[in-house]
Scaffold this motif. Structure first.
Motif, mmCIF file in Angstrom:
data_model
loop_
_atom_site.group_PDB
_atom_site.id
_atom_site.type_symbol
_atom_site.label_atom_id
_atom_site.label_comp_id
_atom_site.label_asym_id
_atom_site.label_seq_id
_atom_site.Cartn_x
_atom_site.Cartn_y
_atom_site.Cartn_z
ATOM 1 N N ARG A 430 4.209 71.219 30.995
ATOM 2 C CA ARG A 430 3.516 71.795 32.142
ATOM 3 C C ARG A 430 2.023 71.474 32.079
ATOM 4 N N THR A 431 1.415 71.243 33.251
ATOM 5 C CA THR A 431 -0.017 70.950 33.310
ATOM 6 C C THR A 431 -0.809 72.253 33.147
ATOM 7 N N GLU A 432 -2.104 72.112 32.896
ATOM 8 C CA GLU A 432 -2.959 73.306 32.776
ATOM 9 C C GLU A 432 -2.919 74.124 34.049
ATOM 10 N N LEU A 433 -2.903 73.435 35.198
ATOM 11 C CA LEU A 433 -2.857 74.146 36.477
ATOM 12 C C LEU A 433 -1.554 74.945 36.595
ATOM 13 N N GLU A 434 -0.457 74.328 36.225
ATOM 14 C CA GLU A 434 0.847 75.031 36.303
ATOM 15 C C GLU A 434 0.852 76.266 35.397
ATOM 16 N N ILE A 435 0.314 76.108 34.183
ATOM 17 C CA ILE A 435 0.316 77.242 33.249
ATOM 18 C C ILE A 435 -0.590 78.353 33.785
ATOM 19 N N SER A 436 -1.710 77.953 34.371
ATOM 20 C CA SER A 436 -2.618 78.956 34.936
ATOM 21 C C SER A 436 -1.940 79.700 36.100
ATOM 22 N N LEU A 437 -1.197 78.981 36.944
ATOM 23 C CA LEU A 437 -0.497 79.638 38.058
ATOM 24 C C LEU A 437 0.587 80.586 37.530
ATOM 25 N N MET A 438 1.268 80.163 36.457
ATOM 26 C CA MET A 438 2.314 81.029 35.883
ATOM 27 C C MET A 438 1.678 82.317 35.363
ATOM 28 N N LYS A 439 0.517 82.190 34.732
ATOM 29 C CA LYS A 439 -0.157 83.391 34.203
ATOM 30 C C LYS A 439 -0.585 84.315 35.345
ATOM 31 N N GLN A 440 -0.993 83.706 36.472
ATOM 32 C CA GLN A 440 -1.376 84.541 37.621
ATOM 33 C C GLN A 440 -0.168 85.285 38.189
ATOM 34 N N ILE A 441 0.980 84.626 38.196
ATOM 35 C CA ILE A 441 2.210 85.286 38.671
ATOM 36 C C ILE A 441 2.548 86.447 37.742
ATOM 37 N N LYS A 442 2.437 86.204 36.444
ATOM 38 C CA LYS A 442 2.703 87.262 35.451
ATOM 39 C C LYS A 442 1.790 88.468 35.728
ATOM 40 N N ALA A 443 0.520 88.198 36.024
ATOM 41 C CA ALA A 443 -0.445 89.284 36.236
ATOM 42 C C ALA A 443 -0.133 90.095 37.491
ATOM 43 N N VAL A 444 0.487 89.464 38.490
ATOM 44 C CA VAL A 444 0.859 90.195 39.708
ATOM 45 C C VAL A 444 1.926 91.240 39.390
ATOM 46 N N PHE A 445 2.937 90.831 38.589
ATOM 47 C CA PHE A 445 4.056 91.732 38.298
ATOM 48 C C PHE A 445 3.760 92.694 37.151
ATOM 49 N N ASP A 446 2.903 92.281 36.228
ATOM 50 C CA ASP A 446 2.679 93.078 35.015
ATOM 51 C C ASP A 446 1.207 92.939 34.609
ATOM 52 N N PRO A 447 0.306 93.587 35.394
ATOM 53 C CA PRO A 447 -1.129 93.348 35.179
ATOM 54 C C PRO A 447 -1.629 93.709 33.790
ATOM 55 N N LYS A 448 -0.960 94.648 33.117
ATOM 56 C CA LYS A 448 -1.447 95.035 31.783
ATOM 57 C C LYS A 448 -0.814 94.196 30.661
ATOM 58 N N ASN A 449 0.030 93.251 31.026
ATOM 59 C CA ASN A 449 0.710 92.399 30.026
ATOM 60 C C ASN A 449 1.456 93.225 28.975
ATOM 61 N N LEU A 450 2.305 94.123 29.463
ATOM 62 C CA LEU A 450 3.065 94.991 28.551
ATOM 63 C C LEU A 450 4.545 94.606 28.468
ATOM 64 N N LEU A 451 5.007 93.810 29.462
ATOM 65 C CA LEU A 451 6.442 93.503 29.474
ATOM 66 C C LEU A 451 6.709 92.188 28.736
ATOM 67 N N ASN A 452 7.438 92.302 27.644
ATOM 68 C CA ASN A 452 7.745 91.165 26.767
ATOM 69 C C ASN A 452 6.500 90.315 26.465
ATOM 70 N N PRO A 453 5.440 90.966 25.975
ATOM 71 C CA PRO A 453 4.181 90.232 25.748
ATOM 72 C C PRO A 453 4.338 89.174 24.664
ATOM 73 N N GLY A 454 3.533 88.128 24.803
ATOM 74 C CA GLY A 454 3.543 87.071 23.783
ATOM 75 C C GLY A 454 4.669 86.073 23.952
ATOM 76 N N LYS A 455 5.510 86.268 24.958
ATOM 77 C CA LYS A 455 6.585 85.303 25.193
ATOM 78 C C LYS A 455 6.123 84.298 26.271
ATOM 79 N N ILE A 456 6.547 83.101 26.178
ATOM 80 C CA ILE A 456 6.234 81.947 27.043
ATOM 81 C C ILE A 456 4.793 81.451 26.821
ATOM 82 N N PHE A 457 3.785 82.367 26.957
ATOM 83 C CA PHE A 457 2.373 81.924 26.806
ATOM 84 C C PHE A 457 1.845 82.324 25.434
#
Ligand SMILES: Cc1cc2nc3c(=O)[nH]c(=O)nc-3n(C[C@H](O)[C@H](O)[C@H](O)COP(=O)(O)OP(=O)(O)OC[C@H]3O[C@@H](n4cnc5c(N)ncnc54)[C@H](O)[C@@H]3O)c2cc1C
Length: 457
Positions: A430-457
């Motif tokens: 994945r490109t840096e842009l793709e990874i950044s977009l994935m992180k933004q999607i994660k933040a929409v659903f789980d802004p505090k990063n509490l659900l399965n943290p540390g996985k994928i990223f």
């Protein structure tokens, strides 16, 4: 925390017993030690909602847990997380034969869904070796593939609807029974393959397909790997309705034969390369015809067709038991990669050269869903030396293999996901842009990063 959970869960839905903490805090990987704080077994969507909302408000990390057959460490709970096991939410509603669909709870076991669908004269196409333990919630969260992808696609292709609980405790009821629904963004798809990082799946509506007509299975032996893609080309251009196209080598076969007494090798001679083919035949001797065509074109040196269900089981057993049998051979480092089917020969040739020249202390075992360009790459330490040396060396080998995969436009994870184990590999696909977009999607659903943290990223 325990007092709150005990206010709506029964005693048998809460566990802090050491054996449960160890069992439910892990998947099939052995690279991290499980260390969750508590295991909860909700029975309803409302239970899941209350647990998540409480954890969100109190900044407590949560790991969703299915059948724990995952191979990427995505269901591991190594940092005192609350584990939510969906195993008590496993009901399977009756099949809607008119709509050709089935509604299930997330903890339903894949094999039980297959059986329920079969009882109703239909077929559930998701299929792989861990079907007796994997839960549909885990399959959806990993976008599982398996042995029938070549005909029916990945899990993504058979999910019609989802009920998902967000980390906030809010419940999303997405689509349900519609085949057609173009009312804006599809909110189901982000959850599929999200490895439990965006929400906890509690229910799913799944597509069933017609029962395959006249399935026929054969095992063919080949002299060289180069013949395998040629066989695929031949089968496709001859118009056969392909349901599975699998591959393994003598090393994988030997591992199965030496570990599983009930499986037998069907040939008198020893061979190096094998392909297992399943077709939906239009007439009874289709597979025999195919074998003759392949033999005439000198693409196979031996072959056998399954004549009855126990022979079908035996041939499939040779292929499906490889993963577990190889794991019993000592230190094993597993990768699950894909490349375009047209690049398979180049990949295998270059990988074998890399291992033979720079890592000759290792034994390479290759097998997989080759018709999808998917190979399970297993590196075994011949000398079974120190595990930390093995981890360090295979880490370096991985980087070299991932570069090769990137150069061929392949993926470092075909179907097992990223989890904890393949995080470093993500940048090779994945490109840096793709990874950044994935992180933004994660933040929409789980802004505090509490659900399965540390996985994928
Ligand atoms: C012998 C063997 C063969 C296998 N063959 C294949 C194969 O051919 N193809 C393939 O794709 N995989 C295969 N696998 C890997 C594994 O079985 C799949 O990844 C499967 O989909 C995992 O399901 P699970 O219920 O065990 O999930 P788990 O391992 O429990 O969890 C996997 C991920 O899903 C999340 N999760 C689980 N349930 C939920 C839920 N309800 N809501 C949100 N997130 C959830 C977890 O947090 C984790 O991130 C194999 C494994 C084994 C041991």
């Amino acid at each position: 925390m325990n007092t709150y959970f005990a206010s709506f869960l029964e005693a048998n839905q809460i566990s802090q017993v050491q054996s449960d903490l160890e069992e439910y805090g892990k998947d099939r990987t052995k690279m991290h030690a499980p260390d969750p704080s508590i295991i909860l077994f909700p029975k309803t969507t409302e239970h899941v909602s209350k647990i998540l909302s409480y954890c969100n408000n109190n900044n407590i990390s949560v790991v969703p847990s299915g059948g724990r057959t995952g191979l990427s460490g995505a269901a591991m709970a190594p940092n005192k997380e609350v584990v939510i096991s969906l195993s008590k939410m496993n009901s399977i509603a009756s099949v809607d034969s008119i709509g050709s669909l089935i509604e299930v709870e997330a903890g339903a076991i894949l094999e039980s869904i297959q059986a329920e669908v079969a009882k109703n004269g239909l077929y559930f196409p998701l299929d792989f070796a861990s079907k007796g333990t994997a839960q549909i919630g885990g399959c959806i969260s990993t976008n599982a593939g398996g042995v029938k992808v070549i005909k029916y696609g990945m899990t993504r292709d058979i999910v019609l609807g989802l009920e998902v609980v967000l980390m906030s405790g809010e419940i999303l009821d997405l689509n349900k029974k519609l085949i057609k629904d173009n009312s804006g963004y599809n909110l189901i798809q982000p959850f599929i393959g999200s490895e439990g990082t965006l929400g906890v799946i509690t229910k799913a509506t799944l597509k069933c397909v017609p029962k395959p007509s006249n399935p026929q299975v054969a095992l063919f032996a080949c002299e060289s790997f180069e013949q395998i893609p040629e066989i695929l080309k031949e089968v496709r251009t001859a118009g056969y309705d392909l349901a599975a196209f699998e591959f393994f080598t003598s090393s994988g076969k030997d591992a199965v034969i030496s570990h599983i007494n009930s499986i037998s090798y069907p040939f008198e001679e020893e061979y190096e390369f094998f392909t297992l083919i399943e077709i939906c035949a239009s007439k009874d001797d289709d597979m025999i015809d195919l074998m003759e065509i392949l033999a005439e074109k000198e693409l196979i040196i031996d072959g056998t067709t399954a004549e009855n269900s126990s022979e079908v089981e035996n041939l499939w057993g040779l292929r499906e038991n490889i993963s577990e049998s190889v794991s019993m051979m000592g230190n094993v480092h597993k990768n699950d990669i894909s490349v375009p089917v047209s690049k398979l020969i180049e990949f295998v040739t270059k990988l074998e050269k890399l291992v033979n020249t720079k890592y000759s202390q290792y034994h390479l075992v290759l097998f997989g869903h080759i018709g999808d360009g998917n190979i399970h790459v297993n590196i075994i330490d011949k000398e079974d030396r120190n595990i930390s040396d093995f981890k360090k060396e295979t880490h370096i080998l991985d980087q070299e293999m991932f570069e090769l995969i990137r150069s061929l436009n392949g993926s470092i994870s075909a179907e097992h996901g990223i989890g904890l184990l393949k995080k470093e590999g993500l940048k090779y696909r994945r490109t840096e842009l793709e990874i950044s977009l994935m992180k933004q999607i994660k933040a929409v659903f789980d802004p505090k990063n509490l659900l399965n943290p540390g996985k994928i990223f």
